[in-house]
Design a protein around this motif. Structure first.
Motif, PDB file in Angstrom:
ATOM      1  N   LYS A  57      29.413 -31.742  22.095  1.00 19.77           N
ATOM      2  CA  LYS A  57      30.796 -31.265  22.058  1.00 19.77           C
ATOM      3  C   LYS A  57      31.731 -32.358  21.591  1.00 19.77           C
ATOM      4  O   LYS A  57      32.726 -32.094  20.921  1.00 19.77           O
ATOM      5  CB  LYS A  57      31.202 -30.761  23.448  1.00 19.77           C
ATOM      6  N   GLN A  60      30.615 -32.769  17.522  1.00 21.33           N
ATOM      7  CA  GLN A  60      30.766 -31.681  16.563  1.00 21.33           C
ATOM      8  C   GLN A  60      31.706 -30.602  17.094  1.00 21.33           C
ATOM      9  O   GLN A  60      31.887 -30.456  18.311  1.00 21.33           O
ATOM     10  CB  GLN A  60      29.406 -31.050  16.249  1.00 21.33           C
ATOM     11  N   SER A  61      32.292 -29.854  16.179  1.00 16.05           N
ATOM     12  CA  SER A  61      33.149 -28.726  16.532  1.00 16.05           C
ATOM     13  C   SER A  61      32.596 -27.464  15.873  1.00 16.05           C
ATOM     14  O   SER A  61      31.774 -27.530  14.958  1.00 16.05           O
ATOM     15  CB  SER A  61      34.590 -28.969  16.074  1.00 16.05           C
ATOM     16  N   LYS A  62      33.068 -26.312  16.331  1.00 13.52           N
ATOM     17  CA  LYS A  62      32.599 -25.045  15.808  1.00 13.52           C
ATOM     18  C   LYS A  62      33.471 -24.574  14.646  1.00 13.52           C
ATOM     19  O   LYS A  62      34.640 -24.927  14.549  1.00 13.52           O
ATOM     20  CB  LYS A  62      32.584 -23.985  16.912  1.00 13.52           C
ATOM     21  N   LYS A  63      32.890 -23.768  13.811  1.00 15.94           N
ATOM     22  CA  LYS A  63      33.583 -23.223  12.650  1.00 15.94           C
ATOM     23  C   LYS A  63      34.588 -22.171  13.092  1.00 15.94           C
ATOM     24  O   LYS A  63      34.271 -21.285  13.888  1.00 15.94           O
ATOM     25  CB  LYS A  63      32.563 -22.614  11.689  1.00 15.94           C
ATOM     26  N   LYS A  64      35.814 -22.256  12.590  1.00 15.91           N
ATOM     27  CA  LYS A  64      36.858 -21.301  12.947  1.00 15.91           C
ATOM     28  C   LYS A  64      36.770 -20.064  12.050  1.00 15.91           C
ATOM     29  O   LYS A  64      36.359 -20.157  10.897  1.00 15.91           O
ATOM     30  CB  LYS A  64      38.240 -21.942  12.799  1.00 15.91           C
ATOM     31  N   TRP A  78      37.535 -25.260   8.561  1.00 18.32           N
ATOM     32  CA  TRP A  78      37.326 -26.634   9.023  1.00 18.32           C
ATOM     33  C   TRP A  78      38.605 -27.430   8.787  1.00 18.32           C
ATOM     34  O   TRP A  78      39.418 -27.070   7.930  1.00 18.32           O
ATOM     35  CB  TRP A  78      36.172 -27.303   8.268  1.00 18.32           C
ATOM     36  N   ASP A 283      21.076 -27.162  14.214  1.00 19.36           N
ATOM     37  CA  ASP A 283      21.513 -26.221  15.252  1.00 19.36           C
ATOM     38  C   ASP A 283      21.957 -24.876  14.683  1.00 19.36           C
ATOM     39  O   ASP A 283      22.959 -24.306  15.112  1.00 19.36           O
ATOM     40  CB  ASP A 283      22.649 -26.832  16.078  1.00 19.36           C
ATOM     41  N   LEU A 285      23.336 -24.223  11.872  1.00 23.84           N
ATOM     42  CA  LEU A 285      24.406 -24.309  10.874  1.00 23.84           C
ATOM     43  C   LEU A 285      23.800 -24.488   9.489  1.00 23.84           C
ATOM     44  O   LEU A 285      22.692 -24.999   9.327  1.00 23.84           O
ATOM     45  CB  LEU A 285      25.338 -25.483  11.174  1.00 23.84           C
ATOM     46  N   ASP A 289      27.928 -26.767   6.250  1.00 24.49           N
ATOM     47  CA  ASP A 289      28.712 -26.689   7.482  1.00 24.49           C
ATOM     48  C   ASP A 289      28.349 -27.801   8.460  1.00 24.49           C
ATOM     49  O   ASP A 289      29.198 -28.255   9.228  1.00 24.49           O
ATOM     50  CB  ASP A 289      28.529 -25.329   8.148  1.00 24.49           C
ATOM     51  N   SER A 293      31.002 -30.287  10.253  1.00 26.80           N
ATOM     52  CA  SER A 293      31.205 -30.027  11.677  1.00 26.80           C
ATOM     53  C   SER A 293      31.468 -31.290  12.486  1.00 26.80           C
ATOM     54  O   SER A 293      31.969 -31.204  13.611  1.00 26.80           O
ATOM     55  CB  SER A 293      29.984 -29.305  12.253  1.00 26.80           C
TER      56      SER A 293
END
Length: 333
Positions: A57, A60-64, A78, A283, A285, A289, A293
């Motif tokens: 966490k 990395q961040s998640k795709k919006k 991103w 993971d 992705l 991406d 991320s």
């Protein structure tokens, strides 16, 4: 002799009995006093798993998924600051060249971000719709003041001029035209001042419909020519808000041409994401991406460096992310 034999057997039996408890203890599994399986190892494993999730966490961040009238906005997926040329294992000279590339491309991203916000503001917010009613109130106040102050004087001068044409110059036709013109001016002015908000909004809507029709026609022409790209999102447009959806497609096209494709060329050597993403990322992705991320934190930068070295450079043999490519990246930026 018999008693010695029995004594020897008795001693052997005693030794076996003494060793049996220790053997049982060594072979048994860890148990608590209540007979249940020990939870120490389970707690330790859970703690390790939570640390791993917490570390990811931080890194990395998640795709919006931000949409406009049903169309996903690429600029919102991103952080635009992550679209940078990137290399690993560079010396200090190559790092300086890479920093210059980042600065030049960063200036381009500032321009893109500004233009994108302007497109959203001008096409979608419709400032005329919001201020038309206020404009009508102000104009009515100004018109009322002028009518009160100069209205009677204007009417007297106009009637005097008409009387002069008819009575003195004996130009009845000119006088009639002047009367009709005066009545027409008063009627048109009164109608406009009473309904100017409606007229402004109607004209603005007609202009929006014309723009939307033109943009949609252009997208159809491009599709017929065999191009795909961002125009494949035409089917995602909300039928109730075609104008906003069409503008979203145009915003995606602009972002794709000005930011994403140069970024892909700098880091992967090709602008075709389908070719790049044939190889897997992390993971679940996609490959592109995954690189986007990673956060701009210390943990994220370190994880990005490790991923790029292990996967992109060593496993996928991506020379575009090697230190020798910094000069090519500078030229593209």
């Amino acid at each position: 002799m018999k008693w010695r034999k029995w004594l020897f057997l008795f001693l052997i039996s005693c030794l076996l009995v003494m060793q049996a408890p220790s053997m049982i203890v060594q072979a048994d599994v860890p148990i608590d006093y209540d007979g249940k399986t020990s939870e120490s190892e389970e707690a330790e494993q859970t703690q390790d798993a939570s640390k791993t999730a917490e570390q990811k966490k931080k890194e990395q961040s998640k795709k919006k998924n931000v949409t406009s009238a049903g169309v996903p906005l690429k600029i919102e997926q991103w952080d635009i600051g992550r679209y940078d040329p990137y290399v690993v294992d560079a010396n200090w000279i190559e790092e300086a060249v890479g920093a210059l590339s980042n600065a030049l491309f960063g200036l381009n991203k500032i321009i893109v971000d500004t233009v994108d916000a302007g497109m959203d503001l001008l096409f979608n917010m419709n400032p005329l719709e919001k201020f038309a009613d206020k404009m009508e109130t102000v104009n009515k106040a100004v018109f009322g003041s002028l009518k009160t102050t100069y209205g009677k004087l204007f009417l007297i001068i106009s009637l005097a001029f008409i009387f002069y044409q008819i009575a003195i110059n004996r130009k009845s036709q000119g006088g009639i035209r002047s009367i009709v013109g005066l009545i027409g001016v008063l009627v048109i002015t009164g109608l406009f001042m009473a309904n100017q908000s409606f007229y402004v909004k109607t004209c603005n809507n007609i202009a929006n419909v014309a723009q939307t029709t033109l943009l949609s026609a252009c997208s159809v022409i491009v599709d017929l020519a065999g191009s795909e790209g961002e125009f494949v999102d035409n089917d995602k447009i909300d039928p109730k808000n075609v104008s906003k959806g069409t503008v979203a497609i145009m915003r995606n096209i602009y972002f794709d041409l000005a930011v994403e494709k140069p970024y892909l060329i700098m880091n992967y050597g090709t602008p075709d994401k389908t070719v790049i993403n044939k190889k897997d990322g992390l993971d679940g992705l996609s490959r592109t991406d995954t690189l986007l991320s990673f956060k701009e934190t210390e943990e994220g930068k370190e994880a990005k460096k490790d991923y790029t070295k292990a996967y992109e450079v060593d496993k996928y043999e991506n020379a575009n992310l090697a230190s020798s490519s910094v000069y090519d990246q500078l030229g593209i930026a």
